[in-house]
Design a protein around this motif. Sequence first.
Motif, mmCIF file in Angstrom:
data_model
loop_
_atom_site.group_PDB
_atom_site.id
_atom_site.type_symbol
_atom_site.label_atom_id
_atom_site.label_comp_id
_atom_site.label_asym_id
_atom_site.label_seq_id
_atom_site.Cartn_x
_atom_site.Cartn_y
_atom_site.Cartn_z
ATOM 1 N N GLN A 19 0.832 -1.192 0.000
ATOM 2 C CA GLN A 19 0.000 0.000 0.000
ATOM 3 C C GLN A 19 0.876 1.254 0.000
ATOM 4 O OE1 GLN A 19 -3.345 0.112 -0.391
ATOM 5 N NE2 GLN A 19 -3.009 -2.051 -0.781
ATOM 6 N N PRO A 20 0.416 2.314 -0.669
ATOM 7 C CA PRO A 20 1.186 3.564 -0.665
ATOM 8 C C PRO A 20 1.157 4.214 0.716
ATOM 9 C CG PRO A 20 -0.847 3.816 -1.915
ATOM 10 C CD PRO A 20 -0.762 2.382 -1.505
ATOM 11 N N PRO A 21 2.020 5.208 0.947
ATOM 12 C CA PRO A 21 2.058 5.879 2.244
ATOM 13 C C PRO A 21 0.700 6.465 2.625
ATOM 14 C CG PRO A 21 3.810 6.668 0.801
ATOM 15 C CD PRO A 21 2.951 5.769 0.000
ATOM 16 N N LYS A 22 0.449 6.540 3.930
ATOM 17 C CA LYS A 22 -0.842 7.028 4.414
ATOM 18 C C LYS A 22 -0.804 8.493 4.843
ATOM 19 C CE LYS A 22 -3.049 3.058 4.309
ATOM 20 N NZ LYS A 22 -3.861 2.785 3.176
ATOM 21 N N SER A 23 0.249 8.901 5.536
ATOM 22 C CA SER A 23 0.281 10.272 6.059
ATOM 23 C C SER A 23 0.617 11.264 4.956
ATOM 24 C CB SER A 23 1.308 10.391 7.186
ATOM 25 O OG SER A 23 2.617 10.337 6.655
ATOM 26 N N THR A 24 0.188 12.491 5.146
ATOM 27 C CA THR A 24 0.468 13.541 4.172
ATOM 28 C C THR A 24 1.967 13.749 4.020
ATOM 29 O OG1 THR A 24 -1.622 14.636 4.690
ATOM 30 C CG2 THR A 24 0.069 15.970 3.606
ATOM 31 N N ALA A 25 2.698 13.769 5.134
ATOM 32 C CA ALA A 25 4.152 13.977 5.073
ATOM 33 C C ALA A 25 4.824 12.868 4.275
ATOM 34 C CB ALA A 25 4.737 14.051 6.483
ATOM 35 N N ALA A 26 4.444 11.623 4.511
ATOM 36 C CA ALA A 26 5.050 10.503 3.794
ATOM 37 C C ALA A 26 4.693 10.539 2.309
ATOM 38 C CB ALA A 26 4.601 9.181 4.408
ATOM 39 N N ARG A 27 3.478 10.907 1.979
ATOM 40 C CA ARG A 27 3.067 11.005 0.581
ATOM 41 C C ARG A 27 3.846 12.093 -0.149
ATOM 42 N NH1 ARG A 27 -3.526 10.295 1.092
ATOM 43 N NH2 ARG A 27 -3.448 8.042 1.364
ATOM 44 N N TYR A 56 4.141 20.552 4.458
ATOM 45 C CA TYR A 56 3.656 19.173 4.476
ATOM 46 C C TYR A 56 4.801 18.212 4.787
ATOM 47 C CZ TYR A 56 -0.504 21.049 2.117
ATOM 48 O OH TYR A 56 -1.618 21.769 1.790
ATOM 49 N N LEU A 57 5.973 18.477 4.229
ATOM 50 C CA LEU A 57 7.138 17.621 4.455
ATOM 51 C C LEU A 57 7.567 17.593 5.916
ATOM 52 C CD1 LEU A 57 9.557 18.259 1.458
ATOM 53 C CD2 LEU A 57 8.589 16.087 2.177
ATOM 54 N N THR A 58 7.597 18.760 6.541
ATOM 55 C CA THR A 58 8.071 18.839 7.924
ATOM 56 C C THR A 58 7.010 18.428 8.926
ATOM 57 O OG1 THR A 58 7.419 21.155 8.134
ATOM 58 C CG2 THR A 58 9.679 20.702 7.364
ATOM 59 N N GLU A 73 -2.981 12.309 -3.012
ATOM 60 C CA GLU A 73 -3.230 10.863 -3.031
ATOM 61 C C GLU A 73 -3.237 10.319 -4.458
ATOM 62 O OE1 GLU A 73 -6.394 7.481 -1.540
ATOM 63 O OE2 GLU A 73 -6.916 9.594 -1.291
ATOM 64 N N ALA A 74 -3.890 11.015 -5.380
ATOM 65 C CA ALA A 74 -3.961 10.547 -6.767
ATOM 66 C C ALA A 74 -2.579 10.502 -7.414
ATOM 67 C CB ALA A 74 -4.887 11.456 -7.573
ATOM 68 N N GLU A 75 -1.766 11.512 -7.160
ATOM 69 C CA GLU A 75 -0.421 11.545 -7.759
ATOM 70 C C GLU A 75 0.471 10.452 -7.173
ATOM 71 O OE1 GLU A 75 0.413 13.122 -10.398
ATOM 72 O OE2 GLU A 75 -1.454 14.240 -10.510
ATOM 73 N N VAL A 76 0.338 10.188 -5.887
ATOM 74 C CA VAL A 76 1.119 9.109 -5.275
ATOM 75 C C VAL A 76 0.688 7.772 -5.862
ATOM 76 C CG1 VAL A 76 1.534 7.838 -3.120
ATOM 77 C CG2 VAL A 76 1.675 10.334 -3.146
ATOM 78 N N ARG A 77 -0.611 7.540 -5.937
ATOM 79 C CA ARG A 77 -1.110 6.269 -6.484
ATOM 80 C C ARG A 77 -0.676 6.083 -7.934
ATOM 81 N NH1 ARG A 77 -4.385 3.192 -3.635
ATOM 82 N NH2 ARG A 77 -5.380 4.029 -1.782
#
Length: 185
Positions: A19-27, A56-58, A73-77
Amino acid sequence: MGKIDEGLERAAQHVVTRQPPKSTAARVRFLVQQYDGSTRAVARLLGVSQRSVERYLTGERKRPPRPIAERIEAEVRRRWQPRVRKRAEKRAAETGITVEARAQFGFASAVGSTDDPRLRLVTQRLPGEYAARLFEARSTGAAERDLEGIVAEGLQEVYFKDGGRRADGLVVEFTGIDYVEFDFG
């Protein structure tokens, strides 16, 4: 992105092994890695400021507005496990792809035997040659109408003409797509 392209994207998301990352920072971290560490490129991709990407990163900002969160989410997927997705596409191009579509199907055949388009639900396994053409056209940036034409031709030959055993000369029109789903399996 059209309905055929979206359907292929959903099918590709079902073949991932993790599964792709869940948190905003990880995505966002994943997206930044995909763009060689460029927060500016990710900001352009998402339609936000570079500073927002950095927040978002920090973890300074954890919950982006819904439209931004959906874009992230769409771009990560879309970019998640590209090799796994490519292997699944290659396998589908060899073995075939299942199409389930609810759309307007109309026919043009011999004189006096035409049928006006009507909404039909069709689920059919298309041979690998159509899947390969579909993936090739999609990878070269073909228009949605071209992708629809490939699916229509496949359904025409396999479903409506039954592999050449009936309805010789039948031409199928595939329009007014309500939904379309694909399965690589």
